[in-house]
Write a protein that holds these residues in place. Structure first.
Motif, PDB file in Angstrom:
ATOM      1  N   GLU A 195      33.274  52.917 -83.150  1.00 24.63           N
ATOM      2  CA  GLU A 195      33.118  52.430 -84.521  1.00 24.63           C
ATOM      3  C   GLU A 195      32.346  53.427 -85.370  1.00 24.63           C
ATOM      4  O   GLU A 195      32.689  53.670 -86.536  1.00 24.63           O
ATOM      5  CB  GLU A 195      32.402  51.076 -84.516  1.00 24.63           C
ATOM      6  N   GLU A 196      31.320  54.051 -84.792  1.00 26.76           N
ATOM      7  CA  GLU A 196      30.518  55.035 -85.533  1.00 26.76           C
ATOM      8  C   GLU A 196      31.354  56.268 -85.891  1.00 26.76           C
ATOM      9  O   GLU A 196      31.273  56.780 -87.019  1.00 26.76           O
ATOM     10  CB  GLU A 196      29.302  55.455 -84.716  1.00 26.76           C
ATOM     11  N   GLU A 242      33.811  55.506 -88.641  1.00 26.47           N
ATOM     12  CA  GLU A 242      33.142  55.502 -89.941  1.00 26.47           C
ATOM     13  C   GLU A 242      32.936  56.919 -90.455  1.00 26.47           C
ATOM     14  O   GLU A 242      33.144  57.203 -91.646  1.00 26.47           O
ATOM     15  CB  GLU A 242      31.802  54.775 -89.827  1.00 26.47           C
ATOM     16  N   GLU A 243      32.529  57.833 -89.576  1.00 31.12           N
ATOM     17  CA  GLU A 243      32.318  59.216 -89.987  1.00 31.12           C
ATOM     18  C   GLU A 243      33.639  59.894 -90.349  1.00 31.12           C
ATOM     19  O   GLU A 243      33.715  60.673 -91.307  1.00 31.12           O
ATOM     20  CB  GLU A 243      31.615  59.995 -88.870  1.00 31.12           C
ATOM     21  N   ASN A 244      34.695  59.569 -89.600  1.00 29.72           N
ATOM     22  CA  ASN A 244      36.012  60.103 -89.906  1.00 29.72           C
ATOM     23  C   ASN A 244      36.420  59.730 -91.335  1.00 29.72           C
ATOM     24  O   ASN A 244      36.833  60.594 -92.126  1.00 29.72           O
ATOM     25  CB  ASN A 244      37.025  59.548 -88.907  1.00 29.72           C
ATOM     26  N   LEU A 245      36.257  58.452 -91.681  1.00 26.44           N
ATOM     27  CA  LEU A 245      36.643  58.010 -93.019  1.00 26.44           C
ATOM     28  C   LEU A 245      35.700  58.549 -94.084  1.00 26.44           C
ATOM     29  O   LEU A 245      36.126  58.816 -95.215  1.00 26.44           O
ATOM     30  CB  LEU A 245      36.697  56.482 -93.076  1.00 26.44           C
ATOM     31  N   ARG A 246      34.426  58.719 -93.744  1.00 25.85           N
ATOM     32  CA  ARG A 246      33.494  59.302 -94.715  1.00 25.85           C
ATOM     33  C   ARG A 246      33.949  60.705 -95.098  1.00 25.85           C
ATOM     34  O   ARG A 246      33.986  61.063 -96.291  1.00 25.85           O
ATOM     35  CB  ARG A 246      32.082  59.352 -94.140  1.00 25.85           C
ATOM     36  N   GLY A 277      34.806  49.975 -94.699  1.00 31.06           N
ATOM     37  CA  GLY A 277      35.136  51.402 -94.763  1.00 31.06           C
ATOM     38  C   GLY A 277      36.085  51.711 -95.901  1.00 31.06           C
ATOM     39  O   GLY A 277      35.917  52.711 -96.613  1.00 31.06           O
ATOM     40  N   ARG A 278      37.083  50.858 -96.089  1.00 30.04           N
ATOM     41  CA  ARG A 278      38.032  51.077 -97.186  1.00 30.04           C
ATOM     42  C   ARG A 278      37.348  50.905 -98.537  1.00 30.04           C
ATOM     43  O   ARG A 278      37.624  51.645 -99.491  1.00 30.04           O
ATOM     44  CB  ARG A 278      39.221  50.127 -97.048  1.00 30.04           C
ATOM     45  N   ASN A 279      36.444  49.927 -98.635  1.00 33.29           N
ATOM     46  CA  ASN A 279      35.718  49.734 -99.890  1.00 33.29           C
ATOM     47  C   ASN A 279      34.809  50.919-100.204  1.00 33.29           C
ATOM     48  O   ASN A 279      34.623  51.277-101.373  1.00 33.29           O
ATOM     49  CB  ASN A 279      34.902  48.444 -99.831  1.00 33.29           C
ATOM     50  N   ALA A 280      34.244  51.524 -99.167  1.00 36.06           N
ATOM     51  CA  ALA A 280      33.410  52.709 -99.386  1.00 36.06           C
ATOM     52  C   ALA A 280      34.241  53.850 -99.954  1.00 36.06           C
ATOM     53  O   ALA A 280      33.794  54.583-100.856  1.00 36.06           O
ATOM     54  CB  ALA A 280      32.740  53.130 -98.076  1.00 36.06           C
ATOM     55  N   ILE A 281      35.467  54.005 -99.453  1.00 36.21           N
ATOM     56  CA  ILE A 281      36.382  55.030 -99.977  1.00 36.21           C
ATOM     57  C   ILE A 281      36.728  54.715-101.428  1.00 36.21           C
ATOM     58  O   ILE A 281      36.757  55.599-102.289  1.00 36.21           O
ATOM     59  CB  ILE A 281      37.662  55.077 -99.137  1.00 36.21           C
ATOM     60  N   SER A 335      42.008  46.420 -78.315  1.00 36.79           N
ATOM     61  CA  SER A 335      40.615  46.221 -77.881  1.00 36.79           C
ATOM     62  C   SER A 335      39.620  46.441 -79.013  1.00 36.79           C
ATOM     63  O   SER A 335      38.414  46.445 -78.791  1.00 36.79           O
ATOM     64  CB  SER A 335      40.292  47.172 -76.716  1.00 36.79           C
ATOM     65  N   ALA A 336      40.113  46.657 -80.215  1.00 40.05           N
ATOM     66  CA  ALA A 336      39.267  46.798 -81.405  1.00 40.05           C
ATOM     67  C   ALA A 336      39.940  46.063 -82.556  1.00 40.05           C
ATOM     68  O   ALA A 336      41.178  45.994 -82.607  1.00 40.05           O
ATOM     69  CB  ALA A 336      39.039  48.273 -81.752  1.00 40.05           C
ATOM     70  N   PRO A 337      39.169  45.495 -83.469  1.00 36.13           N
ATOM     71  CA  PRO A 337      39.762  44.652 -84.515  1.00 36.13           C
ATOM     72  C   PRO A 337      40.411  45.455 -85.635  1.00 36.13           C
ATOM     73  O   PRO A 337      40.121  46.634 -85.837  1.00 36.13           O
ATOM     74  CB  PRO A 337      38.547  43.887 -85.055  1.00 36.13           C
ATOM     75  N   TYR A 338      41.320  44.791 -86.345  1.00 42.17           N
ATOM     76  CA  TYR A 338      41.832  45.294 -87.614  1.00 42.17           C
ATOM     77  C   TYR A 338      41.622  44.207 -88.654  1.00 42.17           C
ATOM     78  O   TYR A 338      42.043  43.063 -88.460  1.00 42.17           O
ATOM     79  CB  TYR A 338      43.318  45.647 -87.535  1.00 42.17           C
ATOM     80  N   GLU A 339      40.976  44.556 -89.739  1.00 40.50           N
ATOM     81  CA  GLU A 339      40.713  43.613 -90.825  1.00 40.50           C
ATOM     82  C   GLU A 339      41.699  43.879 -91.965  1.00 40.50           C
ATOM     83  O   GLU A 339      41.564  44.872 -92.687  1.00 40.50           O
ATOM     84  CB  GLU A 339      39.277  43.777 -91.326  1.00 40.50           C
TER      85      GLU A 339
END
Length: 209
Positions: free
Chosen positions: A78-79, A82-86, A113-117, A162-166
């Protein structure tokens, strides 16, 4: 490590308004989000081709390509996501400020993450496209075998397994790549752009056959 007070931001002698005027277009970040295999990259490539052939200055930021270069030092925790999208957000903003239309195709599983973009790009320059597709259809399209490896525990933190999608709560455009053909989904995106960005015919570009 260099301290923040040692960093001096420079201001270009060319204004944003001048760049838009020179480019003769309104910069936009068209953000395609959805599960792996939903059709994001296919739609991004088709949209880029359409806009380029109409004379627009447009480029793609794609998840796999970014992971192969700019973000090849990151994993899929997850971290790291987040850095990838940043990094992608910072890159997209630079391109927008230069006057380009940017098409981004990323799973981008978290709403925050999308809102930060969106906030980084500017609310008036961000268009969110939700590429909706069932997990079953994505698994059937999975030529790389990622879903099978994730289900076998070989790939941890895999979105949809194994990881969520919102899913986006208020996307600008929703396409359904199970019920719609690629052409139908592409037309939905183009019609939205034409209604909001006032796309007009430019000098056509002739591509080699």
């Amino acid at each position: 490590m260099m301290s923040s007070d040692s960093i001096l931001l420079i201001e270009s002698h060319v204004s944003y308004a001048q760049r838009k005027a020179a480019m003769m277009q309104e910069p936009r970040l068209i953000w395609l989000t959805g599960l792996s295999g939903s059709g994001k990259s296919t739609l991004a490539l088709r949209l880029e081709h359409y806009l380029f052939c109409r004379g627009y200055k447009v480029c793609i930021l794609d998840g796999d390509n970014i992971r192969n270069g700019l973000c090849n030092d990151l994993g899929f925790s997850e971290e790291d996501r987040e850095e990838n999208l940043r990094r992608v957000g910072e890159t997209a903003k630079l391109m927008l400020d230069a006057g380009l239309i940017v098409i981004a195709a990323f799973i981008s599983p978290y709403e925050a993450g999308r809102n930060a973009i969106r906030n980084k790009a500017g609310l008036d320059r961000f268009i969110e496209v939700y590429v909706n597709c069932t997990i079953e259809a994505c698994v059937n399209r999975d030529v790389k075998g990622l879903y099978a490896r994730a289900r076998n525990g070989i790939i941890p933190d895999f979105t949809g397994i194994s990881a969520p999608y919102e899913p986006p709560t208020a996307p600008d455009v929703v396409v359904d790549t199970v019920e719609e053909s690629i052409d139908e989904s592409l037309l939905k995106i183009i019609q939205f752009l034409e209604s909001k960005v006032e796309l007009v015919d430019r000098v056509p570009v002739m591509l080699p056959q």
